[in-house]
Design an enzyme around this catalytic site. Structure first.
Site, PDB file in Angstrom:
ATOM      1  N   TRP A   1       0.827  -1.201   0.000  1.00  0.00           N
ATOM      2  CA  TRP A   1       0.000   0.000   0.000  1.00  0.00           C
ATOM      3  C   TRP A   1       0.866   1.258   0.000  1.00  0.00           C
ATOM      4  O   TRP A   1       1.909   1.306   0.640  1.00  0.00           O
ATOM      5  CB  TRP A   1      -0.913   0.010   1.227  1.00  0.00           C
ATOM      6  CG  TRP A   1      -2.025   0.991   1.080  1.00  0.00           C
ATOM      7  CD1 TRP A   1      -2.071   2.268   1.538  1.00  0.00           C
ATOM      8  CD2 TRP A   1      -3.260   0.762   0.390  1.00  0.00           C
ATOM      9  NE1 TRP A   1      -3.259   2.856   1.180  1.00  0.00           N
ATOM     10  CE2 TRP A   1      -4.003   1.962   0.485  1.00  0.00           C
ATOM     11  CE3 TRP A   1      -3.802  -0.334  -0.283  1.00  0.00           C
ATOM     12  CZ2 TRP A   1      -5.274   2.082  -0.088  1.00  0.00           C
ATOM     13  CZ3 TRP A   1      -5.057  -0.208  -0.842  1.00  0.00           C
ATOM     14  CH2 TRP A   1      -5.783   0.988  -0.747  1.00  0.00           C
TER      15      TRP A   1
ATOM     16  N   GLU B   1     -11.152  -3.535   4.404  1.00  0.00           N
ATOM     17  CA  GLU B   1     -12.574  -3.288   4.132  1.00  0.00           C
ATOM     18  C   GLU B   1     -12.906  -3.366   2.651  1.00  0.00           C
ATOM     19  O   GLU B   1     -14.064  -3.578   2.284  1.00  0.00           O
ATOM     20  CB  GLU B   1     -13.001  -1.916   4.687  1.00  0.00           C
ATOM     21  CG  GLU B   1     -12.592  -0.699   3.882  1.00  0.00           C
ATOM     22  CD  GLU B   1     -11.150  -0.261   4.100  1.00  0.00           C
ATOM     23  OE1 GLU B   1     -10.755   0.761   3.511  1.00  0.00           O
ATOM     24  OE2 GLU B   1     -10.427  -0.932   4.853  1.00  0.00           O
TER      25      GLU B   1
ATOM     26  N   HIS C   1      -5.067   0.831  11.833  1.00  0.00           N
ATOM     27  CA  HIS C   1      -5.060   2.252  12.162  1.00  0.00           C
ATOM     28  C   HIS C   1      -4.773   2.515  13.641  1.00  0.00           C
ATOM     29  O   HIS C   1      -3.888   3.312  13.985  1.00  0.00           O
ATOM     30  CB  HIS C   1      -6.385   2.902  11.768  1.00  0.00           C
ATOM     31  CG  HIS C   1      -6.549   3.090  10.298  1.00  0.00           C
ATOM     32  ND1 HIS C   1      -6.985   2.088   9.461  1.00  0.00           N
ATOM     33  CD2 HIS C   1      -6.331   4.169   9.505  1.00  0.00           C
ATOM     34  CE1 HIS C   1      -7.028   2.539   8.215  1.00  0.00           C
ATOM     35  NE2 HIS C   1      -6.635   3.794   8.215  1.00  0.00           N
TER      36      HIS C   1
ATOM     37  N   ASP D   1     -11.278   5.966   7.668  1.00  0.00           N
ATOM     38  CA  ASP D   1     -11.396   6.123   6.213  1.00  0.00           C
ATOM     39  C   ASP D   1     -12.216   5.015   5.570  1.00  0.00           C
ATOM     40  O   ASP D   1     -11.856   4.465   4.544  1.00  0.00           O
ATOM     41  CB  ASP D   1     -10.025   6.244   5.549  1.00  0.00           C
ATOM     42  CG  ASP D   1      -9.105   5.084   5.882  1.00  0.00           C
ATOM     43  OD1 ASP D   1      -9.520   4.199   6.646  1.00  0.00           O
ATOM     44  OD2 ASP D   1      -7.980   5.068   5.368  1.00  0.00           O
TER      45      ASP D   1
ATOM     46  N   GLU E   1     -10.140  11.185  11.407  1.00  0.00           N
ATOM     47  CA  GLU E   1      -8.838  10.571  11.147  1.00  0.00           C
ATOM     48  C   GLU E   1      -7.811  11.647  10.824  1.00  0.00           C
ATOM     49  O   GLU E   1      -6.665  11.589  11.292  1.00  0.00           O
ATOM     50  CB  GLU E   1      -8.937   9.570   9.994  1.00  0.00           C
ATOM     51  CG  GLU E   1      -7.616   8.871   9.712  1.00  0.00           C
ATOM     52  CD  GLU E   1      -7.682   7.917   8.541  1.00  0.00           C
ATOM     53  OE1 GLU E   1      -6.648   7.286   8.252  1.00  0.00           O
ATOM     54  OE2 GLU E   1      -8.747   7.801   7.917  1.00  0.00           O
TER      55      GLU E   1
END
Length: 258
Positions: A36, A124, A144, A153, A243
């Site tokens: 990522w 997710e 997170h 998010d 966030e």
């Protein structure tokens, strides 16, 4: 409207293959498992744009989302976290974060996830599919809270929806690793199998669906995604804002976080 030639070579972290209306989207980094990133042009930006293109290609009848090698996505690419936090940075992250989820849900044909290994970053995304198939090596986790950031998010909205709020809060607050067996028990995953059988099963289900009338596929997908869209519209923007506040509090050095 789009055609496959419009986007087949557009995204450096995706490979597209289509046969008989079944589009396979395979995520990768340099030909290996997806890592990522959050810099401009990274997978964070690519996904929303790619889902937009896929959703506007009338030749797609079924979409299969999968990864490469032995992981769906379990590592970050540190080279793609070079930006420091500021207002413009977080606006971009917010815009891309909304696009990732909402454009995925705007694909108006069935979506199948073939989760080929651990999905511990943005887990997710694959579990939002209509059909979720998983290799027996899969685990899920949201990282997170583990790095001191609000899980805002979209993961909060999706996991609370799938697990229920009580279990979802526990999963997100503790950064719990969710085994594929537990995910199956909770109804997040629909089938579990050996990794070497995963794509065969995904393609078999896709072929069965692709044989149905196209309008039936489109309208069924629209029916199923509408309540999810409504939930995300309520929760996604607020979560991203919170966030961003937590990321801002940690922004003394170049950002190394999602």
């Amino acid at each position: 409207m789009k055609t496959l030639t419009d986007y087949a070579d557009k995204y450096r972290n995706m490979v597209f293959e289509r046969s008989d209306g079944i589009l396979v989207v395979r995520l990768h980094t340099d030909g290996g498992p997806m890592k990522w990133g959050a810099d401009p042009g990274s997978i964070h930006e690519q996904l929303g744009s790619a889902f937009y293109d896929i959703g506007r290609d009338p030749d797609n009848r079924v979409v299969i989302l999968t990864g490469t090698g032995n992981a769906f996505c379990e590592n970050r690419n540190d080279a793609e976290y070079s930006e420091s936090y500021n207002a413009d940075y977080w606006y971009r992250i917010t815009r891309e974060g909304k696009d990732m989820l909402m454009n995925l849900l705007d694909i108006d044909v069935p979506v199948i996830s073939a989760i080929n290994g651990p999905a511990t970053i943005h887990s997710e995304l694959p579990v939002l599919a209509d059909v979720v198939l998983a290799a027996d090596t899969v685990v899920f986790r949201d990282t997170h809270m583990g790095i001191g950031v609000v899980p805002g998010d979209g993961c909060h909205a999706v996991w609370n929806l799938l697990l229920g709020r009580s279990r979802g809060h526990y999963y997100l607050m503790t950064s719990e690793t969710l085994s594929v067996d537990k995910a199956l028990q909770f109804g997040v995953v629909h089938e579990v199998m050996a990794a070497d059988k995963l794509m065969e099963r995904a393609l078999a289900i896709a072929a069965r669906l692709a044989a149905k009338p196209l309008q039936t596929l489109r309208y069924s997908r629209m029916l199923f995604t509408q309540p999810i869209k409504e939930s995300l519209l309520r929760e996604l923007g607020f979560g991203l804002a919170l966030e961003g506040l937590s990321v801002g509090a940690l922004s003394a050095s170049p950002l190394k976080k999602d």
